[in-house]
Design a protein around this motif. Structure first.
Motif, PDB file in Angstrom:
ATOM      1  N   UNK A 186       0.803  -1.222   0.000  1.00 58.51           N
ATOM      2  CA  UNK A 186       0.000   0.000   0.000  1.00 58.51           C
ATOM      3  C   UNK A 186       0.835   1.271   0.000  1.00 58.51           C
ATOM      4  N   UNK A 187       2.152   1.167   0.229  1.00 63.75           N
ATOM      5  CA  UNK A 187       2.999   2.352   0.310  1.00 63.75           C
ATOM      6  C   UNK A 187       2.891   3.177  -0.964  1.00 63.75           C
ATOM      7  N   UNK A 188       2.451   4.429  -0.813  1.00 64.81           N
ATOM      8  CA  UNK A 188       2.313   5.318  -1.955  1.00 64.81           C
ATOM      9  C   UNK A 188       1.061   5.050  -2.764  1.00 64.81           C
ATOM     10  N   UNK A 189       0.359   3.954  -2.506  1.00 62.66           N
ATOM     11  CA  UNK A 189      -0.853   3.583  -3.229  1.00 62.66           C
ATOM     12  C   UNK A 189      -0.650   3.599  -4.747  1.00 62.66           C
ATOM     13  N   UNK A 190       0.568   3.179  -5.174  1.00 59.52           N
ATOM     14  CA  UNK A 190       0.833   3.135  -6.601  1.00 59.52           C
ATOM     15  C   UNK A 190       0.154   1.915  -7.211  1.00 59.52           C
ATOM     16  N   UNK A 191      -0.221   2.067  -8.486  1.00 61.10           N
ATOM     17  CA  UNK A 191      -0.832   0.942  -9.173  1.00 61.10           C
ATOM     18  C   UNK A 191       0.240  -0.064  -9.559  1.00 61.10           C
ATOM     19  N   UNK A 192      -0.032  -1.355  -9.344  1.00 59.90           N
ATOM     20  CA  UNK A 192       0.908  -2.407  -9.717  1.00 59.90           C
ATOM     21  C   UNK A 192       0.462  -3.025 -11.029  1.00 59.90           C
ATOM     22  N   UNK A 193       1.347  -3.173 -11.995  1.00 64.15           N
ATOM     23  CA  UNK A 193       0.982  -3.841 -13.250  1.00 64.15           C
ATOM     24  C   UNK A 193       0.584  -5.293 -12.981  1.00 64.15           C
ATOM     25  N   UNK A 194      -0.360  -5.784 -13.766  1.00 67.31           N
ATOM     26  CA  UNK A 194      -0.831  -7.162 -13.585  1.00 67.31           C
ATOM     27  C   UNK A 194       0.315  -8.153 -13.738  1.00 67.31           C
ATOM     28  N   UNK A 195       1.258  -7.854 -14.641  1.00 63.86           N
ATOM     29  CA  UNK A 195       2.389  -8.761 -14.838  1.00 63.86           C
ATOM     30  C   UNK A 195       3.271  -8.869 -13.609  1.00 63.86           C
ATOM     31  N   UNK A 196       3.467  -7.739 -12.903  1.00 60.91           N
ATOM     32  CA  UNK A 196       4.286  -7.752 -11.693  1.00 60.91           C
ATOM     33  C   UNK A 196       3.589  -8.522 -10.574  1.00 60.91           C
ATOM     34  N   UNK A 197       2.272  -8.325 -10.466  1.00 66.01           N
ATOM     35  CA  UNK A 197       1.504  -9.067  -9.460  1.00 66.01           C
ATOM     36  C   UNK A 197       1.593 -10.566  -9.752  1.00 66.01           C
ATOM     37  N   UNK A 198       1.435 -10.938 -11.024  1.00 64.24           N
ATOM     38  CA  UNK A 198       1.484 -12.349 -11.412  1.00 64.24           C
ATOM     39  C   UNK A 198       2.840 -12.961 -11.066  1.00 64.24           C
ATOM     40  N   UNK A 199       3.920 -12.203 -11.306  1.00 66.55           N
ATOM     41  CA  UNK A 199       5.263 -12.721 -11.017  1.00 66.55           C
ATOM     42  C   UNK A 199       5.459 -12.938  -9.530  1.00 66.55           C
ATOM     43  N   UNK A 200       4.956 -12.015  -8.704  1.00 60.06           N
ATOM     44  CA  UNK A 200       5.150 -12.139  -7.257  1.00 60.06           C
ATOM     45  C   UNK A 200       4.304 -13.249  -6.656  1.00 60.06           C
ATOM     46  N   UNK A 201       3.137 -13.510  -7.252  1.00 57.06           N
ATOM     47  CA  UNK A 201       2.238 -14.531  -6.707  1.00 57.06           C
ATOM     48  C   UNK A 201       2.350 -15.865  -7.437  1.00 57.06           C
ATOM     49  N   UNK A 202       3.194 -15.925  -8.470  1.00 57.81           N
ATOM     50  CA  UNK A 202       3.339 -17.143  -9.282  1.00 57.81           C
ATOM     51  C   UNK A 202       2.009 -17.546  -9.922  1.00 57.81           C
ATOM     52  N   UNK A 225      -4.922 -14.744 -15.019  1.00 54.58           N
ATOM     53  CA  UNK A 225      -5.617 -14.982 -13.745  1.00 54.58           C
ATOM     54  C   UNK A 225      -5.654 -13.715 -12.899  1.00 54.58           C
ATOM     55  N   UNK A 226      -4.538 -12.971 -12.898  1.00 52.84           N
ATOM     56  CA  UNK A 226      -4.483 -11.727 -12.128  1.00 52.84           C
ATOM     57  C   UNK A 226      -5.440 -10.701 -12.718  1.00 52.84           C
ATOM     58  N   UNK A 227      -5.476 -10.603 -14.039  1.00 54.22           N
ATOM     59  CA  UNK A 227      -6.384  -9.644 -14.686  1.00 54.22           C
ATOM     60  C   UNK A 227      -7.841  -9.960 -14.364  1.00 54.22           C
ATOM     61  N   UNK A 228      -8.187 -11.247 -14.370  1.00 53.41           N
ATOM     62  CA  UNK A 228      -9.551 -11.649 -14.010  1.00 53.41           C
ATOM     63  C   UNK A 228      -9.845 -11.337 -12.547  1.00 53.41           C
ATOM     64  N   UNK A 229      -8.851 -11.555 -11.669  1.00 55.11           N
ATOM     65  CA  UNK A 229      -9.032 -11.280 -10.243  1.00 55.11           C
ATOM     66  C   UNK A 229      -9.233  -9.788 -10.007  1.00 55.11           C
ATOM     67  N   UNK A 230      -8.440  -8.952 -10.670  1.00 55.05           N
ATOM     68  CA  UNK A 230      -8.588  -7.496 -10.523  1.00 55.05           C
ATOM     69  C   UNK A 230      -9.954  -7.036 -11.016  1.00 55.05           C
ATOM     70  N   UNK A 275     -16.807  -5.852  -7.417  1.00 49.19           N
ATOM     71  CA  UNK A 275     -17.444  -5.864  -6.085  1.00 49.19           C
ATOM     72  C   UNK A 275     -17.071  -4.622  -5.272  1.00 49.19           C
ATOM     73  N   UNK A 276     -16.328  -3.687  -5.892  1.00 44.23           N
ATOM     74  CA  UNK A 276     -16.049  -2.417  -5.241  1.00 44.23           C
ATOM     75  C   UNK A 276     -14.888  -2.418  -4.276  1.00 44.23           C
ATOM     76  N   UNK A 277     -14.002  -3.431  -4.353  1.00 41.93           N
ATOM     77  CA  UNK A 277     -12.869  -3.486  -3.440  1.00 41.93           C
ATOM     78  C   UNK A 277     -11.607  -2.837  -4.022  1.00 41.93           C
ATOM     79  N   UNK A 278     -11.570  -2.704  -5.330  1.00 40.80           N
ATOM     80  CA  UNK A 278     -10.431  -2.068  -5.997  1.00 40.80           C
ATOM     81  C   UNK A 278     -10.925  -0.874  -6.796  1.00 40.80           C
ATOM     82  N   UNK A 279     -10.215   0.239  -6.666  1.00 42.66           N
ATOM     83  CA  UNK A 279     -10.557   1.449  -7.408  1.00 42.66           C
ATOM     84  C   UNK A 279     -10.206   1.272  -8.890  1.00 42.66           C
ATOM     85  N   UNK A 280     -10.651   2.184  -9.719  1.00 44.56           N
ATOM     86  CA  UNK A 280     -10.361   2.126 -11.147  1.00 44.56           C
ATOM     87  C   UNK A 280      -8.867   2.279 -11.427  1.00 44.56           C
TER      88      UNK A 280
END
Length: 281
Positions: free
Chosen positions: A230-246, A251-256, A262-267
């Motif tokens: 959450x530091x800085x609330x910067x947006x993380x690219x889907x590819x970076x999220x996928x790499x960190x979570x394997x 799958x990450x794009x569908x999850x986002x 459901x209103x848990x993630x901002x635009x």
């Protein structure tokens, strides 16, 4: 009576049993979460992979109980000074046609083999598949880290006892397993570190929303990563999220998309109800 067994440290086996009991306790949370994950997974091949993980953790738990019984038996035989005594004939000589009493060394070696079997079973449970390598991770890293470390500590104590009993061949046999348990712990129990020195503040409403949204494990994993990053609330690219979570990027794009729905993630791709701030006093 055969007094050849060492008595310098008669606490090794009780301590090994304690470690195995701890390992057995810590497997519960992982098993429960994997059962729920399998039930909530619609993709047949993915569900099959998770089911196999569940089956192997079940098998590991069953084998652990046998290992505990074997160690307790070995310790009890020693405490009672029972060590392969034979029946006697009328002249007081050993009478071999009847079976001898228990052998603590043999029972101890059996226990080491059972602990090794648990280690191999857990290694199979978390062996990455080609299609879903991201599944080969602990859902409860802290508990699984404790379980694997406890298994290693138990096997180390048993090997120390075998070494004191001059069974060097057995000690060498299980050295690779000790290394394997450390490597498995380091691989499957990785946690995502928080970034920066700030303190992540999470709204209590967010926890309730996560529980009520009916989201799957991929969405929960992505949400937790966004939470600790959450530091800085910067947006993380889907590819970076996928790499960190394997995970696969799709799958990450569908999850986002689901989390936004459901209103848990901002635009902008950041998580609602989370911000960086000073640590509470």
């Amino acid at each position: 009576m055969d007094d050849r067994h060492p008595t310098a440290d008669d606490t090794r086996l009780p301590r090994a049993v304690t470690h195995l009991v701890t390992a057995h306790e810590q497997l519960g949370a992982e098993h429960k979460t994997l059962v729920a994950e399998a039930e909530g997974t619609t993709a047949q091949e993915r569900r099959g992979t998770v089911h196999r993980m569940v089956d192997r953790i079940t098998q590991a738990g069953c084998t652990l109980t046998h290992a505990v019984h074997a160690l307790a038996t070995a310790h009890g035989l020693r405490a009672l000074k029972i060590d392969r005594q034979y029946s006697r004939d009328a002249d007081g000589r050993d009478y071999s046609p009847l079976p001898c009493l228990g052998d603590p060394s043999e029972t101890l070696y059996e226990a080491a083999g059972l602990i090794d079997e648990v280690a191999q079973t857990l290694h199979k449970a978390y062996t990455p598949t080609r299609k879903y390598p991201g599944l080969a991770r602990a859902r409860h890293p802290r508990q699984m880290e404790t379980a694997l470390a406890s298994l290693r500590a138990a096997l180390e104590l048993v090997c120390d006892d075998l070494a004191a009993d001059q069974d060097d061949e057995a000690v060498n046999e299980y050295a690779p397993t000790l290394k394997q348990l450390t490597e498995l712990k380091d691989r499957v129990c990785r946690t995502v570190p928080t970034q920066g020195a700030g303190h992540v503040l999470v709204s209590t409403d967010l926890w309730g929303s996560l529980l009520e949204a009916g989201i799957g494990h991929a969405e929960r994993d992505v949400a937790m990563l966004l939470m600790v990053r959450a530091s800085g609330q910067q947006q993380l690219p889907a590819g970076e999220i996928a790499a960190q979570l394997s995970y696969e990027q799709s799958q990450v794009e569908q999850a986002l998309a689901k989390l936004k729905e459901v209103g848990l993630v901002r635009e902008d791709g950041t998580l609602q109800g989370v911000r960086s701030g000073s640590a509470p006093a």
